[in-house]
Design an enzyme around this catalytic site. Structure first.
Site, PDB file in Angstrom:
ATOM      1  N   ASP A 164       0.868  -1.184   0.000  1.00  0.00           N
ATOM      2  CA  ASP A 164       0.000   0.000   0.000  1.00  0.00           C
ATOM      3  C   ASP A 164       0.904   1.233   0.000  1.00  0.00           C
ATOM      4  O   ASP A 164       1.458   1.608   1.035  1.00  0.00           O
ATOM      5  CB  ASP A 164      -0.907   0.020   1.235  1.00  0.00           C
ATOM      6  CG  ASP A 164      -1.972  -1.083   1.224  1.00  0.00           C
ATOM      7  OD1 ASP A 164      -1.675  -2.187   0.716  1.00  0.00           O
ATOM      8  OD2 ASP A 164      -3.078  -0.842   1.739  1.00  0.00           O
ATOM      9  N   LYS A 213      -6.709   3.498  -3.463  1.00  0.00           N
ATOM     10  CA  LYS A 213      -7.143   3.497  -2.057  1.00  0.00           C
ATOM     11  C   LYS A 213      -7.348   4.943  -1.609  1.00  0.00           C
ATOM     12  O   LYS A 213      -6.580   5.827  -1.983  1.00  0.00           O
ATOM     13  CB  LYS A 213      -6.063   2.778  -1.233  1.00  0.00           C
ATOM     14  CG  LYS A 213      -6.254   2.801   0.271  1.00  0.00           C
ATOM     15  CD  LYS A 213      -5.143   1.986   0.946  1.00  0.00           C
ATOM     16  CE  LYS A 213      -5.082   2.254   2.444  1.00  0.00           C
ATOM     17  NZ  LYS A 213      -3.996   1.511   3.110  1.00  0.00           N
ATOM     18  N   LYS A 273     -10.096   0.439  -2.638  1.00  0.00           N
ATOM     19  CA  LYS A 273     -10.024   0.149  -1.205  1.00  0.00           C
ATOM     20  C   LYS A 273     -10.416   1.403  -0.429  1.00  0.00           C
ATOM     21  O   LYS A 273      -9.862   2.484  -0.650  1.00  0.00           O
ATOM     22  CB  LYS A 273      -8.606  -0.290  -0.812  1.00  0.00           C
ATOM     23  CG  LYS A 273      -8.433  -0.508   0.703  1.00  0.00           C
ATOM     24  CD  LYS A 273      -7.051  -1.055   1.047  1.00  0.00           C
ATOM     25  CE  LYS A 273      -6.816  -1.053   2.561  1.00  0.00           C
ATOM     26  NZ  LYS A 273      -5.489  -1.577   2.932  1.00  0.00           N
TER      27      LYS A 273
END
EC number: 4.1.2.4
Length: 212
Positions: free
Chosen positions: A89, A151, A180
């Site tokens: 991430d 995300k 996400k």
């Protein structure tokens, strides 16, 4: 699919200790969460604690500001994968995006994706600092650079995920990447709403509350 399989069970605060990470992993095993998300120094520990289970390890890169050099982020991502992470991430360089340095941002995402190969790359665009136009651009750059997910947030900015942002991001990436939602996902109702809007993963430290 149960909500538990959407959850990246997360602990990223500065004071998180090895025993906190162990507890996180035990909870993830018990509730069958999709993954745990940890800072780089705990990837080895998490991998060990999760041995013999299906729970994956996600590591953050360039976290939480995204303002380090591309080379530093690439090294960090590579090392995390070598240490056992199968998901990364990363935080984009927010200021470069806002300055219109799109080639820089895209190139950085691409280099990290190339460095980690078949492992999953989630691109944190930190929506709280962006205009809608910039959010769209960040998603487009992530697609071109072959990221797997976009995300919403680090959870360390001025705000977390919103329904509007998830809807917007999903409209840009369609079926070409996943979304996400992260930051402020604390209860079942909220989690279900994000999934309904197209989020395929939820980053939260409240996973247990959500599934219970």
């Amino acid at each position: 699919m149960g909500l538990n399989k959407y959850i990246d069970h997360t602990i990223l605060k500065a004071t998180a200790s090895s025993s906190d990470v162990q507890k996180l992993c035990e909870e993830a095993i018990e509730h069958e969460f999709y993954s745990v998300c940890v800072n780089g120094c705990y990837v080895v520990d998490a991998k060990q604690f999760l041995q013999g289970t299906d729970v994956k390890v996600a590591a953050v890169v360039g976290f939480p500001l995204g303002a380090m050099t591309t080379a530093a982020k690439v090294f960090e991502a590579k090392e995390a994968v070598e240490n056992g992470a199968s998901e990364i991430d990363m935080v984009i360089n927010v200021a470069k995006l806002k300055d219109g340095e799109f080639e820089y941002v895209e190139n950085e995402i691409r280099q990290i994706k190339e460095a980690i190969g078949d492992n999953v790359l989630k691109v944190i665009i930190e929506t709280c600092y962006l205009t809608d136009e910039e959010k769209v651009k960040a998603c487009e750059l992530s697609l071109v650079a072959k990221a797997d997910f976009v995300k919403t947030s680090t959870g360390f900015g001025t705000g977390g995920a919103t329904y509007e942002d998830v809807k917007l991001m999903k409209s840009v990436v369609g079926d070409n990447a996943k979304v996400k939602a992260s930051g402020g996902v604390r209860d079942k109702e909220t989690a279900e709403k994000y999934v309904e809007l197209g989020a395929e993963r939820l980053g939260t430290s409240s996973g247990i509350d959500i599934v219970k």
